[in-house]
Design a protein around this motif. Structure first.
Motif, PDB file in Angstrom:
ATOM      1  N   ASP A 149       1.042  -1.270   0.017  1.00 15.53           N
ATOM      2  CA  ASP A 149       0.050   0.063   0.010  1.00 15.53           C
ATOM      3  C   ASP A 149       0.914   1.195   0.025  1.00 15.53           C
ATOM      4  OD1 ASP A 149      -2.407  -1.239  -0.056  1.00 15.53           O
ATOM      5  OD2 ASP A 149      -2.743  -0.933   2.031  1.00 15.53           O
ATOM      6  N   THR A 150       0.524   2.367  -0.698  1.00  7.06           N
ATOM      7  CA  THR A 150       1.255   3.316  -0.766  1.00  7.06           C
ATOM      8  C   THR A 150       0.318   4.773  -0.763  1.00  7.06           C
ATOM      9  OG1 THR A 150       2.997   2.408  -2.088  1.00  7.06           O
ATOM     10  CG2 THR A 150       2.944   4.748  -2.259  1.00  7.06           C
ATOM     11  N   GLU A 151       0.490   5.613  -0.088  1.00  3.74           N
ATOM     12  CA  GLU A 151      -0.042   6.877  -0.005  1.00  3.74           C
ATOM     13  C   GLU A 151       0.997   8.053  -0.299  1.00  3.74           C
ATOM     14  OE1 GLU A 151      -3.611   7.926   2.871  1.00  3.74           O
ATOM     15  OE2 GLU A 151      -1.685   8.733   3.864  1.00  3.74           O
ATOM     16  N   ILE A 152       0.585   8.760  -1.189  1.00  6.90           N
ATOM     17  CA  ILE A 152       1.352   9.957  -1.522  1.00  6.90           C
ATOM     18  C   ILE A 152       0.913  11.339  -0.815  1.00  6.90           C
ATOM     19  CG2 ILE A 152       2.607  11.214  -3.251  1.00  6.90           C
ATOM     20  CD1 ILE A 152       1.934   8.631  -5.066  1.00  6.90           C
ATOM     21  N   LEU A 160      -3.015  10.940  -1.993  1.00  2.00           N
ATOM     22  CA  LEU A 160      -3.581  10.253  -3.000  1.00  2.00           C
ATOM     23  C   LEU A 160      -3.068   8.392  -2.508  1.00  2.00           C
ATOM     24  CD1 LEU A 160      -3.274  10.571  -6.964  1.00  2.00           C
ATOM     25  CD2 LEU A 160      -2.402   8.371  -5.781  1.00  2.00           C
ATOM     26  N   ARG A 161      -4.005   7.670  -2.640  1.00  2.14           N
ATOM     27  CA  ARG A 161      -3.587   6.347  -2.406  1.00  2.14           C
ATOM     28  C   ARG A 161      -3.360   5.587  -3.776  1.00  2.14           C
ATOM     29  NH1 ARG A 161      -3.582   3.204   2.155  1.00  2.14           N
ATOM     30  NH2 ARG A 161      -4.360   4.907   3.520  1.00  2.14           N
ATOM     31  N   THR A 162      -2.447   5.092  -3.858  1.00  2.11           N
ATOM     32  CA  THR A 162      -2.299   4.281  -5.319  1.00  2.11           C
ATOM     33  C   THR A 162      -3.002   2.961  -5.125  1.00  2.11           C
ATOM     34  OG1 THR A 162      -0.430   3.124  -4.735  1.00  2.11           O
ATOM     35  CG2 THR A 162      -0.093   5.325  -5.411  1.00  2.11           C
ATOM     36  N   VAL A 163      -3.146   2.166  -6.266  1.00  2.00           N
ATOM     37  CA  VAL A 163      -3.606   0.789  -6.265  1.00  2.00           C
ATOM     38  C   VAL A 163      -2.668   0.093  -5.471  1.00  2.00           C
ATOM     39  CG1 VAL A 163      -4.685   1.170  -8.202  1.00  2.00           C
ATOM     40  CG2 VAL A 163      -2.844   0.226  -8.582  1.00  2.00           C
ATOM     41  N   PRO A 164      -2.876  -1.229  -4.907  1.00  5.27           N
ATOM     42  CA  PRO A 164      -1.769  -2.030  -4.131  1.00  5.27           C
ATOM     43  C   PRO A 164      -1.069  -2.618  -5.196  1.00  5.27           C
ATOM     44  CG  PRO A 164      -4.121  -2.564  -3.507  1.00  5.27           C
ATOM     45  CD  PRO A 164      -4.138  -1.602  -4.649  1.00  5.27           C
ATOM     46  N   ALA A 165       0.254  -2.597  -4.835  1.00  9.13           N
ATOM     47  CA  ALA A 165       1.315  -2.940  -6.001  1.00  9.13           C
ATOM     48  C   ALA A 165       1.431  -4.779  -5.648  1.00  9.13           C
ATOM     49  CB  ALA A 165       2.594  -2.452  -5.480  1.00  9.13           C
ATOM     50  N   ILE A 166       1.484  -5.209  -6.763  1.00 11.91           N
ATOM     51  CA  ILE A 166       1.646  -6.800  -6.683  1.00 11.91           C
ATOM     52  C   ILE A 166       3.216  -7.318  -6.519  1.00 11.91           C
ATOM     53  CG2 ILE A 166       1.231  -8.991  -7.902  1.00 11.91           C
ATOM     54  CD1 ILE A 166      -1.188  -6.113  -8.258  1.00 11.91           C
ATOM     55  N   GLY A 263      10.014  13.968 -10.184  1.00  8.50           N
ATOM     56  CA  GLY A 263       9.727  12.479 -10.517  1.00  8.50           C
ATOM     57  C   GLY A 263       8.321  11.905 -10.562  1.00  8.50           C
ATOM     58  N   GLY A 264       8.379  10.351 -10.614  1.00 11.12           N
ATOM     59  CA  GLY A 264       7.233   9.734 -10.659  1.00 11.12           C
ATOM     60  C   GLY A 264       7.208   8.473  -9.979  1.00 11.12           C
ATOM     61  N   LEU A 265       6.033   7.872  -9.611  1.00 13.06           N
ATOM     62  CA  LEU A 265       5.954   6.527  -8.847  1.00 13.06           C
ATOM     63  C   LEU A 265       5.278   5.636  -9.516  1.00 13.06           C
ATOM     64  CD1 LEU A 265       5.540   6.254  -5.016  1.00 13.06           C
ATOM     65  CD2 LEU A 265       4.206   4.797  -6.681  1.00 13.06           C
ATOM     66  N   ALA A 266       5.756   4.679 -10.086  1.00 13.47           N
ATOM     67  CA  ALA A 266       5.188   3.574 -11.060  1.00 13.47           C
ATOM     68  C   ALA A 266       4.677   2.369 -10.111  1.00 13.47           C
ATOM     69  CB  ALA A 266       6.125   3.264 -12.302  1.00 13.47           C
ATOM     70  N   VAL A 267       3.452   1.895 -10.427  1.00 11.65           N
ATOM     71  CA  VAL A 267       3.225   0.563  -9.552  1.00 11.65           C
ATOM     72  C   VAL A 267       3.069  -0.383 -10.526  1.00 11.65           C
ATOM     73  CG1 VAL A 267       1.331  -0.451  -8.441  1.00 11.65           C
ATOM     74  CG2 VAL A 267       1.842   1.972  -8.135  1.00 11.65           C
ATOM     75  N   THR A 284       4.618   7.217   1.489  1.00 11.51           N
ATOM     76  CA  THR A 284       4.438   6.322   2.553  1.00 11.51           C
ATOM     77  C   THR A 284       4.312   5.009   2.282  1.00 11.51           C
ATOM     78  OG1 THR A 284       3.834   8.073   4.360  1.00 11.51           O
ATOM     79  CG2 THR A 284       3.544   5.629   5.040  1.00 11.51           C
ATOM     80  N   ILE A 285       5.108   3.973   2.339  1.00 11.17           N
ATOM     81  CA  ILE A 285       4.932   2.657   1.938  1.00 11.17           C
ATOM     82  C   ILE A 285       4.821   1.519   3.094  1.00 11.17           C
ATOM     83  CG2 ILE A 285       6.010   0.948   0.216  1.00 11.17           C
ATOM     84  CD1 ILE A 285       7.572   3.350  -0.973  1.00 11.17           C
ATOM     85  N   ARG A 286       3.990   0.642   2.851  1.00  8.45           N
ATOM     86  CA  ARG A 286       3.687  -0.234   3.859  1.00  8.45           C
ATOM     87  C   ARG A 286       3.149  -1.512   3.333  1.00  8.45           C
ATOM     88  NH1 ARG A 286      -0.015   3.434   5.526  1.00  8.45           N
ATOM     89  NH2 ARG A 286       1.334   4.215   7.135  1.00  8.45           N
ATOM     90  N   LEU A 287       3.215  -2.592   3.715  1.00  7.22           N
ATOM     91  CA  LEU A 287       2.552  -4.017   3.441  1.00  7.22           C
ATOM     92  C   LEU A 287       0.887  -3.688   3.701  1.00  7.22           C
ATOM     93  CD1 LEU A 287       4.382  -7.251   4.903  1.00  7.22           C
ATOM     94  CD2 LEU A 287       4.108  -6.396   2.657  1.00  7.22           C
ATOM     95  N   SER A 288       0.316  -4.089   2.723  1.00  7.58           N
ATOM     96  CA  SER A 288      -1.206  -4.058   2.806  1.00  7.58           C
ATOM     97  C   SER A 288      -1.689  -5.011   3.660  1.00  7.58           C
ATOM     98  CB  SER A 288      -1.755  -4.247   1.455  1.00  7.58           C
ATOM     99  OG  SER A 288      -3.437  -4.417   1.361  1.00  7.58           O
TER     100      SER A 288
END
Length: 425
Positions: A149-152, A160-166, A263-267, A284-288
């Motif tokens: 899970d990532t929140e910017i 903004l909360r991104t989609v969960p990264a696999i 920059g950019g953050l790519a999922v 902010t990046i953490r395990l979902s």
């Protein structure tokens, strides 16, 4: 996994490159005109398109005759909740795109063209999926993959909360020619870094990105582990008293990154999942707490670098025949090498045939390992031949400039005859 019958199934297709290109250029004549300087690429694209169409029809008629079939742009994630099973038919990128919409529904990755696509995240071909359905998935297992899970937090106060990264998050400068600059914090430690980009990945992290990270402190890990890894790619090191402490580490808690760049953050390497990361933005990046539920064959390895392979050996007089089935990637290559060299011990074992007819994929490291085996045998005046090499695997030899370093034959019989020629004795 216990025998299971899925009643509500949806198969999500991706459009082939040929279909997308044809839409871009408007007509087949215009498409051919654009591709006139590289007709081989056009032909390969067309051949792949035709194989993928056949795979689609196979799924419709032979595997899931009662399923719903949609292209991914028409797949409604809200409506998808009524399904028991989602099948992503395509490649790895398509799988991650569909996975972002799957929620808690069980998911299968089906490779739409195994001849041209590695599909490291994909558990099945269409033919293999037919067998799994016939056996009510009794020879499969349900894996629960960890997600990120990532929140910017942006400088203007928006969140903004991104989609969960696999697989992974890639954080870097939007200009590939410029250094990526940021502050990174973890468990009270904070440091400024300059590198070519920050990679944050799970156990499903793509083999392409992870293989580009060198050196690494950590071995591959399972896709369900309750942690993730962080790696600063090609970090810029100047004279300093202490080494970077957050350049390659295992994260059990949240990680914060503050941008000092445009920059950019790519999922998951998806263009549709690219988020702005301007100066002073904080991620902010953490395990979902959520998981991705993926059905895979029982023989599938748990880590991306430990995918399954099988080795079969036999001997015909002074020739050892070793058949390698499955995938040759970085993790298990030392074991494959040792198995082959052990089989060649003894003065009476003069020739080696490696049968690749059931090999689905080989990495560049795998080919270099084969080259090491050949050099080892040459020092002992022993010969090696490769048989059953598919066009997609042969292409990897060509790309590495090693196609002339080996003797290729269509089958075992042809290779055995070559060893019997007077010039070979």
């Amino acid at each position: 996994m216990a025998s299971t019958k899925y009643k509500q199934v949806v198969v999500v297709f991706k459009r082939t490159k040929y279909e997308l290109d044809l839409e871009t250029y408007g007509s087949i004549q215009a498409y051919k005109e654009v591709a006139r300087h590289n007709p081989e690429v056009f032909e390969r694209t067309l051949e792949s398109h035709e194989r993928q169409l056949q795979s689609r029809e196979f799924l419709k008629s032979q595997v899931f005759p009662n399923a719903d079939f949609v292209f991914r742009e028409n797949f409604d994630p809200e409506g998808g909740t009524r399904y028991d099973l989602i099948v992503a038919h395509g490649g790895d990128n398509h799988f991650t795109y569909v996975a972002h919409l799957a929620g808690n529904t069980h998911l299968i990755g089906c490779n739409s063209d195994p001849n041209s696509s590695v599909g490291a995240l994909l558990g099945f071909t269409a033919e293999e999926l037919k067998k799994a359905v016939k056996n009510n998935f009794s020879q499969t297992k349900l894996e629960s993959w960890s997600l990120l899970d990532t929140e910017i937090h942006y400088p203007n106060g928006t969140k903004l909360r991104t989609v969960p990264a696999i697989c992974e998050l890639s954080i870097r400068n939007n200009s590939p020619d410029l250094t990526s600059r940021f502050w990174i914090s973890y468990q009270g430690n904070k440091e400024e870094q300059k590198c070519s980009g920050l990679l944050v990945y799970t156990g499903a992290g793509s083999t392409g990105w992870i293989s580009s990270c060198f050196p690494k402190k950590f071995q591959p890990f399972s896709k369900h582990e309750p942690f993730f890894h962080v790696y600063s790619r090609e970090i810029r090191v100047k004279s300093r008293e202490t080494e970077f402490s957050l350049a390659d580490f295992r994260a059990l808690d949240q990680v914060e990154v503050i941008s000092e760049m445009n920059g950019g953050l790519a999922v998951d390497s998806l263009t549709e999942r690219h988020y702005p990361f301007p100066p002073y933005a904080k991620a902010t990046i953490r395990l979902s707490p959520e998981k991705l539920f993926v059905i895979v064959p029982l023989k599938r390895g748990e880590s991306m670098q430990d995918l399954p392979y099988e080795i079969e050996q036999k001997r015909i007089n002074g020739t050892v025949i070793v058949q390698i089935k499955g995938r040759m990637e970085s993790g298990p290559l030392d074991r494959i090498t040792q198995t082959i060299l052990d089989e060649m011990v003894g003065a009476d074992r003069k020739h080696l045939i490696l049968d690749f007819s059931e090999l689905r994929y080989i990495s560049s490291l795998g080919i270099r390992m084969i080259l090491d085996v050949k050099m080892n045998l040459q020092k002992r005046n022993k010969e090696m031949a490769l048989v059953g090499v598919t066009s997609s695997i042969l292409q990897v030899f060509h790309l590495l400039g090693l196609s002339n370093a080996f003797q290729f034959y269509s089958d075992r019989e042809e290779a055995l005859k070559s060893f019997e020629e007077p010039s070979k004795s």
